[in-house]
Design an enzyme around this catalytic site. Structure first.
Site, PDB file in Angstrom:
ATOM      1  N   ASP A  13       1.162   6.076   2.995  1.00  0.00           N
ATOM      2  CA  ASP A  13       0.683   4.693   3.102  1.00  0.00           C
ATOM      3  C   ASP A  13       1.269   3.969   4.315  1.00  0.00           C
ATOM      4  OD1 ASP A  13      -0.633   5.181   0.683  1.00  0.00           O
ATOM      5  OD2 ASP A  13       1.127   4.549  -0.463  1.00  0.00           O
ATOM      6  N   GLU A  14       1.540   4.704   5.360  1.00  0.00           N
ATOM      7  CA  GLU A  14       2.091   4.095   6.579  1.00  0.00           C
ATOM      8  C   GLU A  14       1.012   3.380   7.370  1.00  0.00           C
ATOM      9  OE1 GLU A  14       2.305   7.357   5.963  1.00  0.00           O
ATOM     10  OE2 GLU A  14       4.426   7.908   5.715  1.00  0.00           O
ATOM     11  N   GLY A  15      -0.248   3.643   7.014  1.00  0.00           N
ATOM     12  CA  GLY A  15      -1.359   3.056   7.778  1.00  0.00           C
ATOM     13  C   GLY A  15      -2.005   4.088   8.698  1.00  0.00           C
ATOM     14  N   GLY A  17      -4.688   5.677   8.147  1.00  0.00           N
ATOM     15  CA  GLY A  17      -6.133   5.421   8.171  1.00  0.00           C
ATOM     16  C   GLY A  17      -6.492   4.424   9.258  1.00  0.00           C
ATOM     17  N   HIS A  43      -6.870   6.163   2.347  1.00  0.00           N
ATOM     18  CA  HIS A  43      -6.717   5.645   3.708  1.00  0.00           C
ATOM     19  C   HIS A  43      -7.551   4.384   3.845  1.00  0.00           C
ATOM     20  CE1 HIS A  43      -5.549   9.808   5.528  1.00  0.00           C
ATOM     21  NE2 HIS A  43      -4.835   9.471   4.486  1.00  0.00           N
ATOM     22  N   THR A 188       4.940  15.649  -3.300  1.00  0.00           N
ATOM     23  CA  THR A 188       3.581  16.092  -3.585  1.00  0.00           C
ATOM     24  C   THR A 188       3.538  17.629  -3.621  1.00  0.00           C
ATOM     25  OG1 THR A 188       1.255  15.735  -3.026  1.00  0.00           O
ATOM     26  CG2 THR A 188       2.778  15.987  -1.161  1.00  0.00           C
TER      27      THR A 188
HETATM   28  P1  GTP Z   1      -1.967   7.779   2.746  1.00  0.00           P
HETATM   29  O1  GTP Z   1      -2.622   8.958   3.351  1.00  0.00           O
HETATM   30  O2  GTP Z   1      -2.360   7.532   1.326  1.00  0.00           O
HETATM   31  O3  GTP Z   1      -0.502   7.941   2.887  1.00  0.00           O
HETATM   32  O4  GTP Z   1      -2.429   6.323   3.395  1.00  0.00           O
HETATM   33  P2  GTP Z   1      -2.416   5.544   4.791  1.00  0.00           P
HETATM   34  O5  GTP Z   1      -1.273   5.978   5.636  1.00  0.00           O
HETATM   35  O6  GTP Z   1      -3.759   5.619   5.420  1.00  0.00           O
HETATM   36  O7  GTP Z   1      -2.127   4.010   4.374  1.00  0.00           O
HETATM   37  P3  GTP Z   1      -2.878   3.040   3.342  1.00  0.00           P
HETATM   38  O8  GTP Z   1      -4.194   2.687   3.918  1.00  0.00           O
HETATM   39  O9  GTP Z   1      -2.827   3.554   1.966  1.00  0.00           O
HETATM   40  O10 GTP Z   1      -1.867   1.781   3.359  1.00  0.00           O
HETATM   41  C1  GTP Z   1      -1.629   0.992   4.459  1.00  0.00           C
HETATM   42  C2  GTP Z   1      -1.927  -0.488   4.112  1.00  0.00           C
HETATM   43  O11 GTP Z   1      -1.503  -1.310   5.165  1.00  0.00           O
HETATM   44  C3  GTP Z   1      -3.422  -0.769   3.956  1.00  0.00           C
HETATM   45  O12 GTP Z   1      -3.603  -1.809   3.027  1.00  0.00           O
HETATM   46  C4  GTP Z   1      -3.838  -1.237   5.363  1.00  0.00           C
HETATM   47  O13 GTP Z   1      -4.983  -2.062   5.371  1.00  0.00           O
HETATM   48  C5  GTP Z   1      -2.612  -2.002   5.752  1.00  0.00           C
HETATM   49  N1  GTP Z   1      -2.330  -2.041   7.185  1.00  0.00           N
HETATM   50  C6  GTP Z   1      -2.284  -1.013   8.080  1.00  0.00           C
HETATM   51  N2  GTP Z   1      -1.821  -1.441   9.266  1.00  0.00           N
HETATM   52  C7  GTP Z   1      -1.566  -2.765   9.102  1.00  0.00           C
HETATM   53  C8  GTP Z   1      -1.022  -3.762   9.956  1.00  0.00           C
HETATM   54  O14 GTP Z   1      -0.655  -3.521  11.087  1.00  0.00           O
HETATM   55  N3  GTP Z   1      -0.867  -5.012   9.432  1.00  0.00           N
HETATM   56  C9  GTP Z   1      -1.227  -5.333   8.159  1.00  0.00           C
HETATM   57  N4  GTP Z   1      -1.058  -6.589   7.736  1.00  0.00           N
HETATM   58  N5  GTP Z   1      -1.730  -4.410   7.326  1.00  0.00           N
HETATM   59  C10 GTP Z   1      -1.890  -3.146   7.799  1.00  0.00           C
HETATM   60  P1  IMP Z   2       0.635  13.848  -6.400  1.00  0.00           P
HETATM   61  O1  IMP Z   2       0.451  14.137  -4.959  1.00  0.00           O
HETATM   62  O2  IMP Z   2      -0.524  13.096  -7.022  1.00  0.00           O
HETATM   63  O3  IMP Z   2       1.014  15.063  -7.172  1.00  0.00           O
HETATM   64  O4  IMP Z   2       1.881  12.846  -6.537  1.00  0.00           O
HETATM   65  C1  IMP Z   2       3.211  13.234  -6.221  1.00  0.00           C
HETATM   66  C2  IMP Z   2       3.940  12.083  -5.534  1.00  0.00           C
HETATM   67  O5  IMP Z   2       3.367  11.836  -4.257  1.00  0.00           O
HETATM   68  C3  IMP Z   2       3.861  10.746  -6.279  1.00  0.00           C
HETATM   69  O6  IMP Z   2       5.068  10.040  -6.054  1.00  0.00           O
HETATM   70  C4  IMP Z   2       2.719  10.012  -5.586  1.00  0.00           C
HETATM   71  O7  IMP Z   2       2.820   8.622  -5.715  1.00  0.00           O
HETATM   72  C5  IMP Z   2       2.944  10.475  -4.160  1.00  0.00           C
HETATM   73  N1  IMP Z   2       1.731  10.464  -3.306  1.00  0.00           N
HETATM   74  C6  IMP Z   2       0.815  11.450  -3.192  1.00  0.00           C
HETATM   75  N2  IMP Z   2      -0.130  11.123  -2.297  1.00  0.00           N
HETATM   76  C7  IMP Z   2       0.222   9.906  -1.809  1.00  0.00           C
HETATM   77  C8  IMP Z   2      -0.330   9.061  -0.814  1.00  0.00           C
HETATM   78  O8  IMP Z   2      -1.347   9.356  -0.180  1.00  0.00           O
HETATM   79  N3  IMP Z   2       0.305   7.891  -0.577  1.00  0.00           N
HETATM   80  C9  IMP Z   2       1.441   7.562  -1.227  1.00  0.00           C
HETATM   81  N4  IMP Z   2       2.022   8.319  -2.168  1.00  0.00           N
HETATM   82  C10 IMP Z   2       1.400   9.497  -2.455  1.00  0.00           C
HETATM   83 MG    MG Z   3      -2.611   5.509   1.117  1.00  0.00          MG
END
Ligand code: GTP
Ligand code: IMP
Ligand code: MG
Length: 333
Positions: A13-15, A17, A43, A188
């Site tokens: 969830d670092e962003g 996407g 994402h 994971t």
């Molecule tokens: P995983 O593959 O699940 O780890 O996800 P991810 O890395 O794509 O991130 P995800 O979209 O789950 O979470 C990032 C959150 O931060 C989302 O709600 C985005 O809309 C938000 N976001 C990303 N960049 C920024 C930013 O620079 N500012 C703000 N305010 N929000 C952001």
């Molecule tokens: P699983 O991948 O569903 O087996 O979950 C194992 C661990 O990884 C749990 O702590 C989840 O919350 C975490 N996890 C898996 N995928 C994500 C992701 O995309 N974003 C954040 N946490 C994740």
């Molecule tokens: Mg995410």
């Protein structure tokens, strides 16, 4: 011709996407290929006034010229995939590798009944990867609804590279969730670093040019497990930071930037560039697009990350919209 892997440096969830959607529009790669575990990831992309939470389709869908692929190492849940194809309208340009393992309803059932201790996402990913290791998994090639998308992803990527096209590999999860390098057993079901993301899509180590490691300005974690720099919910709220998971809707745990972990993540991923997201939320600033317009404390933080991690910060995300980015690549990389 450049092949770039985008990987997560914290607990997901670092962003990624957001960063992948920006690079897809800005750099026009020929292909955006999804790697990582599977639909446990969500994402987020804010595009043309709509918010997407994509769990299967690469975030490159925002650029209609990009071919969209899912590598053979990534799990596919056919129902989620079809829903997202509909939502994004990417019918004609999606390819799913015939060797992707498939998540079945009983995997989801099992994950929901046994995943409590770890706090899994309940999406069936762990049990489906177990089935793959036991040589019991069904593959995409056996699923009627997926026939229209089937392709040979590694071969397609090598053809793109031969023709001089750029490849963007979209990783998921993050370093701390890696089965090998993370906070085991609270991890994971697979490694989440760049080497495995490359293997997920069928690229060899010598074929990767750039590894862009993404960090949030404040790390978050969902599910259980150690989080050395975690803040109390009250502290996080005082800082004005509250987040909920894209897939599960769970409240994300919030922490202070962990330089030691960032350095290790960068080392093991072989990072060549760093991206920092959500800088606006930590420093309460507007979504500026020039480094000089960031508040001095935010500029200082970015420089400190570069210095202590030892890798240039090339992208800074300053808001959720795709174009809320300070792009320093011309100046620094
Ligand atoms: P995983 O593959 O699940 O780890 O996800 P991810 O890395 O794509 O991130 P995800 O979209 O789950 O979470 C990032 C959150 O931060 C989302 O709600 C985005 O809309 C938000 N976001 C990303 N960049 C920024 C930013 O620079 N500012 C703000 N305010 N929000 C952001
Ligand atoms: P699983 O991948 O569903 O087996 O979950 C194992 C661990 O990884 C749990 O702590 C989840 O919350 C975490 N996890 C898996 N995928 C994500 C992701 O995309 N974003 C954040 N946490 C994740
Ligand atoms: Mg995410």
């Amino acid at each position: 011709m450049v092949t770039t892997i985008v990987a997560g440096g914290q607990w997901g969830d670092e962003g990624k996407g957001k960063i992948v959607s920006y690079l897809s529009l800005k750099d026009n790669p020929a292909v955006v290929v999804r790697a990582g575990v599977g639909p446990n990831a969500g994402h987020t992309v804010h595009f043309r006034g709509k918010k997407y939470g994509l769990r299967q389709i690469p975030c490159g869908f925002v650029n209609e010229k990009c071919r969209l692929l899912i590598g053979p190492g990534t799990l596919v849940d056919p129902a989620i995939l079809l829903r997202e194809v509909e939502e994004t309208g990417c019918w004609g340009r999606l390819g799913v590798d015939r060797n992707c393992a498939v998540i079945e309803p009983h995997h989801i059932e099992e994950d929901r009944t046994t995943g409590g201790k770890i706090g899994t996402t309940g999406t069936g990913c762990g049990p489906a990867n177990v089935a793959r290791v036991k040589r019991e998994a069904k593959l995409a090639s056996e699923i009627p609804e997926l026939q229209q998308f089937l392709t040979d992803v590694p071969l397609e990527l090598h053809q793109v590279a031969e023709n001089g096209g750029d490849i963007l590999v979209e990783g998921s999860q993050g370093f701390g969730l890696s089965l090998i390098h993370g906070t085991y057993p609270f991890v994971t079901s697979k490694d989440t670093t760049a080497s495995t993301l490359a293997a997920d899509v069928g690229l060899g180590p010598t074929e990767v040019d750039e590894v862009l490691l993404v960090f949030k300005a404040y790390p978050t974690r969902v599910g259980n497990g150690p989080f050395p720099t975690e803040l109390s919910p009250e502290e996080a709220e005082r800082m004005g930071i509250v987040e909920y998971g894209t897939v599960t809707g769970r409240k994300r745990r919030i922490g202070r930037f962990d330089f030691e972990m960032a350095r290790r993540a960068s080392m093991i991923n072989g990072a060549t560039q760093l991206a920092i997201t959500c800088i606006d939320r930590l420093f309460h600033c507007p979504p500026v697009r020039r480094f000089e317009d960031l508040p001095p404390e935010a500029q200082k933080f970015v420089r400190e990350v570069e210095e202590r991690v030892g890798v240039p910060v090339t992208l800074i995300s300053t808001g959720p919209d795709i174009w809320d980015v300070i792009d320093l690549r011309g100046e620094r990389s």
